[in-house]
Design an enzyme around this catalytic site. Sequence first.
Site, PDB file in Angstrom:
ATOM      1  N   ASP A   1       2.546  -7.255 -14.058  1.00 21.06           N
ATOM      2  CA  ASP A   1       3.052  -8.452 -13.393  1.00 21.06           C
ATOM      3  C   ASP A   1       4.575  -8.320 -13.315  1.00 21.06           C
ATOM      4  OD1 ASP A   1       4.103 -11.096 -12.945  1.00 21.06           O
ATOM      5  OD2 ASP A   1       2.188 -11.923 -13.576  1.00 21.06           O
TER       6      ASP A   1
ATOM      7  N   PRO B   1       0.788  -1.239   0.000  1.00 24.69           N
ATOM      8  CA  PRO B   1       0.000   0.000   0.000  1.00 24.69           C
ATOM      9  C   PRO B   1       0.818   1.287   0.000  1.00 24.69           C
ATOM     10  CG  PRO B   1       0.094  -0.900   2.207  1.00 24.69           C
ATOM     11  CD  PRO B   1       0.794  -1.898   1.331  1.00 24.69           C
ATOM     12  N   GLY B   2       2.150   1.184   0.097  1.00 29.66           N
ATOM     13  CA  GLY B   2       2.979   2.371  -0.059  1.00 29.66           C
ATOM     14  C   GLY B   2       3.869   2.730   1.108  1.00 29.66           C
TER      15      GLY B   2
ATOM     16  N   GLU C   1       2.620  -1.801  -9.099  1.00 28.27           N
ATOM     17  CA  GLU C   1       1.671  -2.597  -8.334  1.00 28.27           C
ATOM     18  C   GLU C   1       0.759  -3.345  -9.301  1.00 28.27           C
ATOM     19  OE1 GLU C   1      -0.296  -4.824  -6.187  1.00 28.27           O
ATOM     20  OE2 GLU C   1       1.293  -3.654  -5.209  1.00 28.27           O
TER      21      GLU C   1
ATOM     22  N   CYS D   1       8.508 -10.944   4.360  1.00 27.24           N
ATOM     23  CA  CYS D   1       8.066 -11.004   5.761  1.00 27.24           C
ATOM     24  C   CYS D   1       7.792 -12.460   6.137  1.00 27.24           C
ATOM     25  CB  CYS D   1       6.839 -10.136   5.984  1.00 27.24           C
ATOM     26  SG  CYS D   1       5.401 -10.598   5.004  1.00 27.24           S
TER      27      CYS D   1
ATOM     28  N   ASP E   1      10.123  -6.104  -2.416  1.00 24.50           N
ATOM     29  CA  ASP E   1       9.519  -6.733  -1.251  1.00 24.50           C
ATOM     30  C   ASP E   1       8.616  -7.817  -1.812  1.00 24.50           C
ATOM     31  OD1 ASP E   1       8.988  -6.968   1.546  1.00 24.50           O
ATOM     32  OD2 ASP E   1       7.027  -6.081   1.179  1.00 24.50           O
TER      33      ASP E   1
ATOM     34  N   LYS F   1       6.760   1.348   2.161  1.00 23.01           N
ATOM     35  CA  LYS F   1       8.168   1.393   1.760  1.00 23.01           C
ATOM     36  C   LYS F   1       8.385   2.455   0.684  1.00 23.01           C
ATOM     37  CE  LYS F   1       8.771  -3.517   2.801  1.00 23.01           C
ATOM     38  NZ  LYS F   1       7.332  -3.724   3.091  1.00 23.01           N
TER      39      LYS F   1
END
Length: 443
Positions: A160, A112-113, A133, A231, A178, A115
């Site tokens: 993609d 969602p922004g 995105e 993560c 990420d 980083k």
Amino acid sequence: MNKAFQTKFKNIFGSEADDFFQSLIREKERFFRLNHAREIDYINEELVEYGIISDELPHIFKYNKDNLDITNTISFLTGGIYIQNPSSIIPPLIMSKLLPYESIILDVSAAPGGKTTALSELTKRKSLIIANEPSASRLKSLHFNLEKYGAWNVKTISYDGRILNKKLPAIFDGILLDAPCSNENKIGYNKEVDSEWSQELVLKMQKLQMEILNSVIELLKPGGVLIYSTCTFSIEENEDIINYLIKKNNNLELVDINQGYFDKGISLDDKLNEKVIRVLPHKSRYDGFFIAGIRKKGELSLTKTGQIYPAPSYLKDFFPQKQFHGYFKMIDNLIIYEKETPDSLKKINYKKTCLTTGKLYNNKLDLASQFVWEFGKDINLNRVIDIDYKNALAFLNGFDIELKVDKGRDCLFFKNLPIGFTKNMGNFLKNKLDRYFLYGKGY
């Protein structure tokens, strides 16, 4: 907790396994990141009375959610702070230290922004960031946050990640990936993640990560740096991925981003373990994270994107002394503000390229409140209306303000915190806040 997951990580962590599993279900501490690009002291102007504690990472603060509704503060509603776990600021923090500020950076999976906006701030808005995105719904949340947090040096695309090498030129000084992953860090508190976890899922995500990396590594210039993060905990999605990439490409080298400050990797490769970062929740107050840095061999040659532009005539009375490092463009009566783009990136199909400046009617500018939030510290004091805290929050929640003010003043402030642009109607101040900040529809 998923039994197969427990079995796997008992074998990895041994005597530390019980501490590891307990760390996944403990109550999480609350943190936010300060939007320091604005050079506004949000802490002392509003939040100091709540006992905000500075963290060891720069611009990160801890708060107690029991005595502070942080989402109904001026600082949050105007993009002065971003609620974020400290682990996820480490990748953009490292990239900002490894590259010159005036770099061209690709953020591969941006929504969602957190980083993306951090990277924009950490490079002092001097970098040009292309934020990708793939998801249309998540792209809306990214656009919302870019506008709210004033990240005018970010342009967005939607592809993609596996085909980015076919859509973009090899012009990037830095790439932030990420990566999509098995989300093992959420297993202790997300029932869906817990029930769906399997070794097959881990290997499926590993395959996807490899495919994305194979694509985006082609876009990195010689001397450029790729920061890879997840993560999740599985070695297959972390250390093994980095080993795979370096062994496949003899023009890549591992960067020591750990330098003895963080937990090390947990693979069987000790040399690699020393240089990568593991944030392990049973050894830290933060969420689990893995970060690695890879450099493409060679000398980095930067593409110049920095330039100073004069303020247009319709902005002179608002910002008589301000020098702008982006340029203004008019589309119909809408004024936008954006970062200069090199020729090689001008033909890209962008989804968003700018920060809204305002709307021009008969050569008179209705300034966008988000532009006031970003550049308010430089505004003409003759335009300022000082309001109290109650009225500031009322305005940010969409209400007009009953207040009689001399004409010519139209920019609201609480202390030194910019609140937004209003239309002075004589006996009241009309709310000019863009509606999507109230309803969360995205830009």
